[in-house]
Design an enzyme around this catalytic site. Structure first.
Site, PDB file in Angstrom:
ATOM      1  CG  LEU A  42       4.457 -59.140  49.447  1.00 60.72           C
ATOM      2  CD1 LEU A  42       5.507 -58.291  50.171  1.00 60.72           C
ATOM      3  CD2 LEU A  42       3.558 -59.843  50.454  1.00 60.72           C
ATOM      4  CG  HIS A  47       0.331 -58.664  51.225  1.00 59.27           C
ATOM      5  ND1 HIS A  47       0.113 -58.999  49.914  1.00 59.27           N
ATOM      6  CD2 HIS A  47      -0.039 -59.748  51.947  1.00 59.27           C
ATOM      7  CE1 HIS A  47      -0.352 -60.231  49.840  1.00 59.27           C
ATOM      8  NE2 HIS A  47      -0.469 -60.712  51.062  1.00 59.27           N
ATOM      9  N   GLY A  52      -4.791 -58.562  58.293  1.00 59.41           N
ATOM     10  CA  GLY A  52      -5.826 -57.938  57.482  1.00 59.41           C
ATOM     11  C   GLY A  52      -7.211 -58.450  57.858  1.00 59.41           C
ATOM     12  CE  LYS A  67      -9.250 -61.285  50.300  1.00 62.67           C
ATOM     13  NZ  LYS A  67      -8.910 -62.633  50.645  1.00 62.67           N
ATOM     14  CB  VAL A  90      -6.229 -52.690  50.375  1.00 66.24           C
ATOM     15  CG1 VAL A  90      -5.912 -51.855  49.146  1.00 66.24           C
ATOM     16  CG2 VAL A  90      -5.625 -52.054  51.623  1.00 66.24           C
ATOM     17  NE  ARG A 150      -5.784 -69.170  47.497  1.00 68.03           N
ATOM     18  CZ  ARG A 150      -5.520 -68.961  48.793  1.00 68.03           C
ATOM     19  NH1 ARG A 150      -5.775 -67.773  49.333  1.00 68.03           N
ATOM     20  NH2 ARG A 150      -5.000 -69.916  49.541  1.00 68.03           N
TER      21      ARG A 150
END
Ligand code: AMP
Length: 279
Positions: A32, A36, A146, A148, A175, A186
């Site tokens: 995390l 997250h 998210g 993302k 974020v 990653r």
């Protein structure tokens, strides 16, 4: 914070709740970071109980190497969740989630055949399988995803519309690191040297906003692909400007007033994805 590893333990806790049982749920694959945690904090703010899950879902990985290399740090994850005010974390084993052969098939025409869906065959089927199993186990009122992973967020919203209309799906803004790189588990796989080039995706997406006046979506996609290759990205899988409501690729700016730009590119053998609303 309670840590449950079996469905049985979790269900006992869930069935024992009374009064205001509004429950927010944040599914994750662990390792995390602040991205997250922003989902967890949104849930803590909105709901009486916040449940997170940590499960590296083998069914959504179309690349075995990516699955094997997926970073894990359960002790640190538990500490971060606790600090953020999470009430429960569910950490099942693969056997607990998939005791039998997995053969569900989910299709999301229009949403799962472009971008991530086109480059990672079976990925969104795997996501839909695990999210629906987790929704049935956790039984949340609200679940946080998210932006993302915007395409995943759209697909989960469609899944909920079909099968889990009682669950409200909330999308949370991406974020980013200080230089603009979207936080991702990653990112730790990037070498120090290549990490310096990784913010290029963000910089170019921002530039796309300014280029809108003079260039078509297709011209900007081609320009960005070239710029990323020149910056040392080994492979640019896609740069796609699409309608943010339907994910349909745009031919002209006049096709929608909700355009988004999506990128997937490899740097240092790490696959990075990002997206941004174009305003
Ligand atoms: P993952 O552990 O990668 O499956 O991510 C779990 C959830 O966190 C998903 O809903 C992701 O979209 C979300 N997430 C991952 N990275 C970020 C980020 N940088 N900002 C906001 N949400 C994120």
């Amino acid at each position: 914070m309670l840590v449950f590893r079996s469905i049985h333990e979790y269900s006992e806790w869930r069935n024992g709740l009374s009064g205001d049982v509004s429950t927010g749920f944040v599914p994750t694959m662990g390792f995390l970071h602040a991205g997250h945690i922003s989902l967890v904090k949104a849930s803590v703010k909105d709901c009486k109980y916040t449940v997170a899950s940590i499960f590296v879902n083998p069914v959504q990985f179309n690349n075995k190497e990516d699955l094997d290399k997926y970073p894990r740090d359960e002790a640190n994850d538990i500490e971060l969740l606790e600090k953020a005010g999470c009430d429960v974390v569910f950490i099942p084993s693969v056997e607990e989630m998939y005791p039998d052969e997995v053969n569900e098939k989910y299709e999301f025409p229009g949403l799962d055949d472009v971008m991530e869906g086109a480059f990672r065959p079976g990925h969104f089927n795997g996501v839909a399988i695990v999210v629906s199993r987790l929704f049935r186990i956790i039984r949340p009122d609200v679940s946080y995803f998210g932006k993302k992973d915007y395409q995943q967020y759209m697909i989960v919203k469609e899944l909920a519309r079909r099968e889990f209309s009682e669950i409200n799906i909330i999308g949370i803004e991406t974020v980013r690191e200080e230089d603009g790189l979207a936080m991702s588990s990653r990112n730790v796989r990037l070498s120090e040297e290549k990490r310096e080039d990784a913010d290029m995706i963000f910089q170019l997406m921002k530039r796309a906003n300014n280029l809108k006046v003079d260039f078509s979506p297709k011209e900007i996609e081609a320009h960005m692909t070239t710029m990323l290759s020149n910056a040392g990205f080994e492979k640019v899988e896609y740069v796609c400007i699409a309608n943010g409501d339907t994910l349909k690729p745009l031919k002209n700016w006049s096709d929608t007033d909700h355009a988004r730009i999506f990128v997937a590119a490899w740097l240092d053998n790490v696959r990075l994805i990002d997206n941004m609303e174009l305003i």
